[in-house]
Design an enzyme around this catalytic site. Structure first.
Site, PDB file in Angstrom:
ATOM      1  N   TYR A   1      69.079 -60.139   6.674  1.00 42.19           N
ATOM      2  CA  TYR A   1      68.131 -61.046   7.312  1.00 42.19           C
ATOM      3  C   TYR A   1      68.083 -62.378   6.570  1.00 42.19           C
ATOM      4  O   TYR A   1      68.317 -62.438   5.355  1.00 42.19           O
ATOM      5  CB  TYR A   1      66.709 -60.467   7.290  1.00 42.19           C
ATOM      6  CG  TYR A   1      66.505 -59.190   8.054  1.00 42.19           C
ATOM      7  CD1 TYR A   1      66.098 -59.215   9.386  1.00 42.19           C
ATOM      8  CD2 TYR A   1      66.687 -57.949   7.448  1.00 42.19           C
ATOM      9  CE1 TYR A   1      65.889 -58.041  10.090  1.00 42.19           C
ATOM     10  CE2 TYR A   1      66.484 -56.771   8.144  1.00 42.19           C
ATOM     11  CZ  TYR A   1      66.087 -56.818   9.456  1.00 42.19           C
ATOM     12  OH  TYR A   1      65.890 -55.647  10.158  1.00 42.19           O
TER      13      TYR A   1
ATOM     14  N   ASP B   1      60.695 -57.568  15.903  1.00 43.95           N
ATOM     15  CA  ASP B   1      59.407 -58.059  16.369  1.00 43.95           C
ATOM     16  C   ASP B   1      59.601 -59.235  17.317  1.00 43.95           C
ATOM     17  O   ASP B   1      60.612 -59.944  17.242  1.00 43.95           O
ATOM     18  CB  ASP B   1      58.541 -58.488  15.180  1.00 43.95           C
ATOM     19  CG  ASP B   1      58.126 -57.325  14.303  1.00 43.95           C
ATOM     20  OD1 ASP B   1      57.997 -56.200  14.831  1.00 43.95           O
ATOM     21  OD2 ASP B   1      57.934 -57.534  13.090  1.00 43.95           O
TER      22      ASP B   1
ATOM     23  N   ASP C   1      52.580 -61.552   9.484  1.00 42.56           N
ATOM     24  CA  ASP C   1      53.427 -62.586  10.070  1.00 42.56           C
ATOM     25  C   ASP C   1      52.556 -63.535  10.886  1.00 42.56           C
ATOM     26  O   ASP C   1      51.318 -63.444  10.859  1.00 42.56           O
ATOM     27  CB  ASP C   1      54.568 -61.988  10.901  1.00 42.56           C
ATOM     28  CG  ASP C   1      54.101 -61.228  12.139  1.00 42.56           C
ATOM     29  OD1 ASP C   1      52.899 -61.308  12.498  1.00 42.56           O
ATOM     30  OD2 ASP C   1      54.936 -60.545  12.758  1.00 42.56           O
TER      31      ASP C   1
ATOM     32  N   ARG D   1      58.303 -58.102   6.788  1.00 41.86           N
ATOM     33  CA  ARG D   1      56.920 -58.604   6.745  1.00 41.86           C
ATOM     34  C   ARG D   1      56.205 -58.110   5.486  1.00 41.86           C
ATOM     35  O   ARG D   1      55.470 -58.857   4.840  1.00 41.86           O
ATOM     36  CB  ARG D   1      56.157 -58.156   7.989  1.00 41.86           C
ATOM     37  CG  ARG D   1      56.526 -58.912   9.238  1.00 41.86           C
ATOM     38  CD  ARG D   1      55.666 -58.476  10.410  1.00 41.86           C
ATOM     39  NE  ARG D   1      56.038 -57.168  10.936  1.00 41.86           N
ATOM     40  CZ  ARG D   1      55.193 -56.272  11.422  1.00 41.86           C
ATOM     41  NH1 ARG D   1      53.892 -56.516  11.419  1.00 41.86           N
ATOM     42  NH2 ARG D   1      55.624 -55.137  11.913  1.00 41.86           N
TER      43      ARG D   1
END
Length: 241
Positions: free
Chosen positions: A82, A53, A96, A194
């Protein structure tokens, strides 16, 4: 066939047919990275193996040339790692910080560690996860985010994903009435971080959204070995290509 993946310590090949480890900057789409690489390398056929994103940073494997792009599925299928931050007490439609806050719930300054651990454990292993409506998944031939922007209600089927690790740092107060939780995640292809942030917030009863995300690794490949776009541009500016 094995594909050469070029790190920041290696020279860029003169002919297509390789991969580039790129550290995507914040605010740029994954396709924006591809556009810039096409200009820098003078090669049109470039793809990537796994979208990040715009808000996110970190490792993007870019595939240069037709032979390289044929191996896209292999790299997309690798597990991902991540790090990031979620904010308890605020939710957004996109899960988000790319959309405005729609719900606020006051969060106490101290959380029950056992409650947090019980919630965390719900999202480790093989889990059913509903992707965000603001996503590039297609339904009825159209990307979900386009339907979401029009305000359409969309029924999204859950997907089975694997979260191999999910660790949480102690919560910290950054802005009033909220708590930020730094985390690290190891997961399979198709996992939406997310959604993981949103779902943990729901499990804790405060709601949450993602405020920072960085992809640290794809399979054995690490962002520490990746080119920045500015570094790549400087390298190519001093080399014949």
């Amino acid at each position: 066939m094995s594909l050469l993946l070029v790190t920041r310590t290696q020279s860029i090949p003169t002919e297509p047919g390789y991969g580039l480890l790129i550290d995507k900057p914040q605010g740029l789409t994954s396709f924006g990275v591809i556009r810039r690489l096409r200009r820098l390398l003078g090669i049109k056929k470039i793809g990537h193996a796994g979208t990040l994103d715009p808000m996110a940073t970190g490792l993007l494997i870019c595939l240069v040339g037709r032979a390289a792009t044929r191996q896209q599925d292999h790299f997309m299928g690798l597990p991902k790692t991540y790090t990031g931050t979620l904010r308890l007490g605020q939710t957004t439609p996109s899960y988000d910080a790319e959309t405005d806050i729609d719900v606020r719930v006051s969060v106490p300054g101290v959380l029950d560690p056992e409650q947090v651990e019980a919630a965390r454990q719900q999202f480790v292993g093989d889990i059913e996860q509903v992707p965000p409506v603001f996503s590039a998944i297609k339904k009825g031939g159209e990307r979900l985010y386009k339907k979401a922007r029009r305000g359409e209600d969309v029924d999204i089927e859950p997907r089975r994903v694997t979260v191999s690790s999910f660790t949480l740092a102690p919560p910290r107060r950054v802005i009033p009435d909220t708590l930020d939780l730094d985390f690290s995640v190891g997961c399979s292809k198709g996992t939406y971080i997310r959604s993981l942030a949103h779902d943990l917030g729901q499990a804790l009863g405060y709601g949450a959204h993602l405020v920072a995300l960085r992809r640290e690794g794809i399979g054995p490949h690490c962002v520490a070995d990746a080119w920045t776009l500015d570094g790549l541009e400087a390298h190519l500016g001093g080399a014949q290509h």
